[in-house]
Write a protein that holds these residues in place. Structure first.
Motif, short mmCIF file in Angstrom:
data_model
loop_
_atom_site.label_atom_id
_atom_site.label_comp_id
_atom_site.label_asym_id
_atom_site.label_seq_id
_atom_site.Cartn_x
_atom_site.Cartn_y
_atom_site.Cartn_z
N ILE A 430 0.84 -1.20 0.00
CA ILE A 430 0.00 0.00 0.00
C ILE A 430 0.87 1.24 0.00
O ILE A 430 1.82 1.35 0.80
CB ILE A 430 -0.95 -0.01 1.21
N LEU A 434 2.85 1.00 -7.71
CA LEU A 434 1.85 0.32 -8.53
C LEU A 434 0.45 0.38 -7.92
O LEU A 434 -0.51 -0.07 -8.53
CB LEU A 434 2.23 -1.15 -8.72
N MET A 435 0.38 0.92 -6.70
CA MET A 435 -0.91 0.86 -6.01
C MET A 435 -1.72 2.13 -6.14
O MET A 435 -2.79 2.25 -5.56
CB MET A 435 -0.68 0.57 -4.52
N ARG A 436 -1.19 3.09 -6.90
CA ARG A 436 -1.94 4.34 -7.06
C ARG A 436 -2.87 4.23 -8.25
O ARG A 436 -2.44 4.07 -9.38
CB ARG A 436 -0.99 5.51 -7.23
N GLY A 437 -4.11 4.32 -7.96
CA GLY A 437 -5.10 4.21 -9.04
C GLY A 437 -5.35 5.57 -9.64
O GLY A 437 -4.72 6.57 -9.27
N LEU B 206 -1.51 -6.15 -15.37
CA LEU B 206 -0.40 -5.50 -14.68
C LEU B 206 0.73 -5.26 -15.66
O LEU B 206 1.19 -6.18 -16.34
CB LEU B 206 0.09 -6.37 -13.52
N VAL B 233 -5.18 -6.82 -1.10
CA VAL B 233 -5.00 -5.51 -1.72
C VAL B 233 -4.08 -5.67 -2.93
O VAL B 233 -2.92 -5.99 -2.80
CB VAL B 233 -4.39 -4.50 -0.73
N LEU B 234 -4.65 -5.45 -4.11
CA LEU B 234 -3.90 -5.60 -5.35
C LEU B 234 -3.85 -4.26 -6.06
O LEU B 234 -4.60 -3.34 -5.73
CB LEU B 234 -4.58 -6.63 -6.24
N PRO B 235 -2.97 -4.11 -7.03
CA PRO B 235 -2.94 -2.86 -7.78
C PRO B 235 -4.32 -2.53 -8.33
O PRO B 235 -5.02 -3.42 -8.82
CB PRO B 235 -1.96 -3.16 -8.92
N PRO B 236 -4.74 -1.27 -8.22
CA PRO B 236 -6.08 -0.90 -8.67
C PRO B 236 -6.20 -1.06 -10.19
O PRO B 236 -5.20 -0.98 -10.90
CB PRO B 236 -6.21 0.56 -8.26
N PRO B 237 -7.41 -1.29 -10.66
CA PRO B 237 -7.59 -1.49 -12.10
C PRO B 237 -7.22 -0.22 -12.87
O PRO B 237 -7.49 0.89 -12.43
CB PRO B 237 -9.07 -1.81 -12.25
#
Ligand SMILES: [Zn+2]
Ligand SMILES: [Zn+2]
Lengths: 549, 299
Positions: A430, A434-437, B206, B233-237
């Protein structure tokens, strides 16, 4: 001018309206008032527009009558007969009584209309919402709504108008429903015949109707006729076939003849063999004589059924009404046989005319858009990057080494080094890269209530706009008027709906956000208004026509 | 309900490997080896990791380049090759390792002799279609006590395969219909088409920033089955661009004209479809050329 076709039911002179004296007319469909020396009505109300009438209470100095209309307005007439208050009261009562008589007739009409509309709104929630938004807020008038916007309602109404009304049939048990009443003094039985029952009898037995027409006024009274009818064997002939002559004997014969005629005319189907339907006598049942009697009774019964069926068929042919009720001539025998022999679903359906797809660029059709790009023109950039530098032999040796890399020669570090793993883990945790939408859209934060309201605004606005643009190009004065009306409605919509909603939005979030959310709506609105003003610049529009409406 | 609970879940992962960028990655040295080795080893490790998760789990590996597609595992060769397992290594893992090394190497070497592998697109669409066929077969052959949870994992490093647009779309919608999830792990390049495919089938897309860590990405993001992904919790689409390209200029269009007969897309209105010659009759009789009267009969 009053149209000549209207009959004047009552004329009351000396009626004051707003300090002017004139005459009050009550016509068959409306009431009207005109100043004495004029020849056209200054005020006129249709009875169907009038909701109620009110009169001034006893003892008041002024003798008045007020009619309240459905749209909430009211007109007050004062009766000023110079002969005195008693006469004035008499005048007023005359009007009141007549109105009392007339209004209920028209009220039913209005109520029916209102009820239909109410029903329509309750059945069509989208129109109800539209009605609430557009009519309740005075953006457009109720009449306009019903005539222009509620298209489905109009369609429905026309459909019911067009639909031919079907006659109500005769209840199967109408004769049984006539309840006998014992007559106390004579010990007899009395039947009460209503006109409905009589009509039913006439429709069931057409020959009786003829008889009735022939006999009743001159030969016998109504009562006698019906007495005879009920005691006649015509009615009871199924129960008792041998009886002396009575009034209705020839009715039976007549029926027989009609039946025969129907049999010869109606059935002209060459393939139909009625004799095949003959009842085969059941030899095992009872004694022969018994069987015969039964048979005759059965035949009578069947005959009655047949007669009844024929009457039903005739009735249905008549009900078809306007459509040509002619029975189409039975098709020739050969055709009928053909029909019986061929089955549509067994036929090959080659006859379906197919349209050939005339493709002049098949590859485009098969592969979609980008195929016309020459594929070597850089669609695939794999080779163009650093990979080009590698020597085929080196590549082969690298590959060969990898192929032999399994088994004992396996080196776990070839798969993943711990330092890389930790970096990747950081990216995927988090807050990692790669976790930033994508940034969340601000409009999503609208409450469901505001969202619903926004949707309703869209529906209402597009309804008005639809009618605005439908009037383009405004080539006729009516169309010009329509654009004017719609533009007025748009302005009203802006004031009555959009602005309050914007205030709400601003309270809920920020003004810039509200502006963002409402931008498409405002854009649509402005486009229409701009178009309209361009139009009015080019050609002065008769705005007065609108205001007078 | 009861027997549903008793059905054993069988997770099938079909890995589709795009072998066309092999050369490119082979030229990137990494820790004394090359990037290509790293990628291929990672894929083998990932496949074995999946098999290790549950004894019922199934694995299929298909590779493709611009010339052909090939089943690496289970090997379609028929005669199973001899393989050598390290002391203590599970038999099946050794077989996967050996089959993939052999099959993939052969595929690339065959292509190398033809020598123009980089000239055309990889047959990724075809390979995915084969994966779907395989999944379909397994599904049919599976006993009733098992329930198949199939998915396809595409590992690619090449750009959008323009030539196979229709194949891709067919694959995506078939997968959607068959409830097959398509996951995609992109190295180096991004693929709009595969993004759409993942979005359509509910899979994970990804684009990895560093190829060296491929295995970590695979294990972290793609090893968990789709059913349990909602819990982690995975990378957001990513925001998927669904715009289509027009047939005339190959521009992406927001709103375009679509031929009602052949579904070609155009960015501008014209009175005739250039793909199928259909004429569009709008309410403008003046523009329609006189020639059209002859063709009107055909329609
Ligand atoms: Zn174009
Ligand atoms: Zn077309």
């Amino acid at each position: 001018m009053t149209s000549s076709s209207e009959s004047i039911l009552l004329l009351v002179p000396h009626v004051k309206l707003k300090k002017n004296e004139g005459e009050l007319y009550l016509m068959s469909e409306r009431l009207g008032w005109m100043v004495g020396n004029k020849d056209s009505f200054n005020v006129s109300h249709k009875y169907s527009d009038i909701k109620t009438q009110k009169i001034s209470p006893e003892g008041k100095p002024k003798v008045q009558l007020q009619v309240c209309l459905h749209d909430g307005s009211a007109t007050t007439f004062q009766f000023v007969n110079p002969s005195g208050q008693a006469e004035q009261m008499a005048d007023r009562d005359k009007v009141k009584d007549l109105l009392q008589l007339m209004l209920p007739k028209f009220k039913r009409m209005v109520n029916k209309d209102l009820e239909e509309k109410k029903l329509f709104l309750s059945e069509n929630p989208q129109y109800r919402q539209l009605y609430m938004d557009l009519v309740k807020s005075n953006v457009i008038s109720a009449e306009e709504f019903w005539s222009d916007h509620a298209t489905q309602f109009i369609k429905q109404q026309q459909e019911t108008k067009n639909a031919t009304q079907q006659d109500v049939g005769i209840s199967a048990s109408f004769l049984a429903d006539i309840k006998p009443q014992t007559d106390g003094c004579n010990g007899g039985v009395r039947y009460l015949l209503t006109s409905d029952v009589m009509a039913s009898i006439f429709r069931t037995y057409p020959s009786v109707k003829q008889k009735h027409l022939k006999c009743v006024p001159n030969k016998m009274t109504e009562e006698e006729f019906w007495k005879k009818f009920f005691s006649s064997h015509y009615l009871h002939r199924d129960k008792n076939i041998n009886d002396t002559k009575d009034l209705f004997t020839d009715c039976g014969k007549q029926d027989e003849q009609v039946l025969k005629q129907d049999l010869t005319t109606a059935i002209n189907d060459p393939l139909l063999d009625l004799t095949a339907l003959n009842d085969i006598e059941d030899e095992t049942s009872g004694t022969p004589s018994n069987a015969k009697i039964n048979n005759i009774a059965h035949q009578n019964m069947i005959r009655r059924f047949n007669q009844h069926s024929i009457l039903v068929l005739k009735a249905s042919e008549q009900a078809a009404g306007a459509e040509p009720a002619t029975v189409e001539a039975a098709p020739p025998k050969r055709m009928r046989l053909q029909e019986a022999l061929t089955y549509d679903d067994l036929e090959s359906n080659e006859s379906n005319p197919t349209v050939q797809l005339n493709l002049c660029r098949i590859e485009r059709y098969l592969n979609g858009p980008p195929t016309t790009v020459p594929s070597h023109a850089g669609v695939n950039k794999n080779g163009s990057s650093t990979g080009q530098a590698i020597d085929p032999n080196t590549f082969k040796s690298i590959l060969g080494r990898w192929m032999r890399g399994g088994g004992d020669r396996y080196n776990p570090l070839d798969v993943l080094s711990s330092a890389t793993a930790v970096t990747v883990l950081g990216e995927l945790s988090i807050g990692g890269s790669l976790m930033r939408g994508p940034q969340p859209n601000s409009a999503i934060h609208l409450t469901s209530e505001l969202q619903k309201e926004l949707k309703e605004l869209y529906v209402s606005l597009s309804e008005i706009l639809k009618h605005f643009w439908a009037a383009f190009p405004p080539s006729t004065p009516e169309l010009v008027q329509k654009t004017n009306r719609m533009i007025d409605a748009l302005h009203k919509f802006n004031q009555a709906k959009l602005t309050p909603y914007e205030q709400k939005l601003i309270q809920a979030s920020t003004s810039s956000e509200a502006e963002n959310i409402l931008r498409p709506l405002r854009f649509q609105l402005q486009a229409a208004i701009r178009k309209h003003s361009q139009l009015s610049e080019r050609r002065p529009l008769p705005r007065t026509a609108v205001s007078s409406m | 309900m009861e027997d549903k609970e008793e059905r054993i879940e069988t997770s099938l992962v079909a890995i589709v490997i795009d072998a066309t960028p092999a050369k490119k990655f082979a030229s990137q040295p990494l820790d004394g080896s090359s990037m290509m080795n790293r990628i291929f080893d990672s894929l083998i490790a990932f496949g074995n990791a999946h098999l290790m998760q549950a004894s019922h789990n199934k694995l299929a590996i298909i590779a493709c380049n611009s010339k052909s597609t090939k089943f690496l595992y289970p090997s379609m060769d028929g005669n199973s090759r001899s393989y050598q397992n390290r002391p203590g290594q599970y038999d099946m893992f050794a077989k996967v390792d050996s089959d993939v090394r052999h099959g993939l190497g052969e595929l690339i070497l065959n292509d190398l002799t033809d020598n123009d592998s980089t000239k055309s697109d990889s047959l990724l669409g075809g390979a995915m279609a084969r994966a779907l066929c395989y999944i379909h077969r397994v599904q049919r052959e599976l006993s009733l006590s098992h329930q198949l949870k199939p998915r396809v994992l595409v590992v690619s490093g090449s750009c959008d395969s323009a030539l196979q647009y229709m194949t891709f779309m067919n694959v995506f919608f078939t997968a959607q219909k068959e409830n097959v999830v398509i996951d995609c792990c992109m190295m180096d390049t991004d693929s709009g088409l595969l993004q759409q495919g993942c979005d359509i089938t509910g899979g994970q897309y990804l684009h990895i920033p560093s190829v060296a860590g491929l295995l970590e990405y695979l294990l972290w993001v793609f090893l968990p089955s789709p059913s349990c992904r909602s819990k982690i919790v995975l990378p957001p689409p990513t925001k998927v661009d669904y715009r289509a390209a027009c047939f005339c200029h190959h521009k992406l269009v927001d709103i375009g004209w679509v031929c009602s007969v052949c579904l070609s897309i155009f960015c501008k209105f014209s009175i005739m479809c250039t793909t199928c010659n259909t004429e569009f009759k709008l309410n403008r009789p003046a523009i329609v050329p006189a020639k059209s009267k002859k063709r009107a009969r055909i329609e």
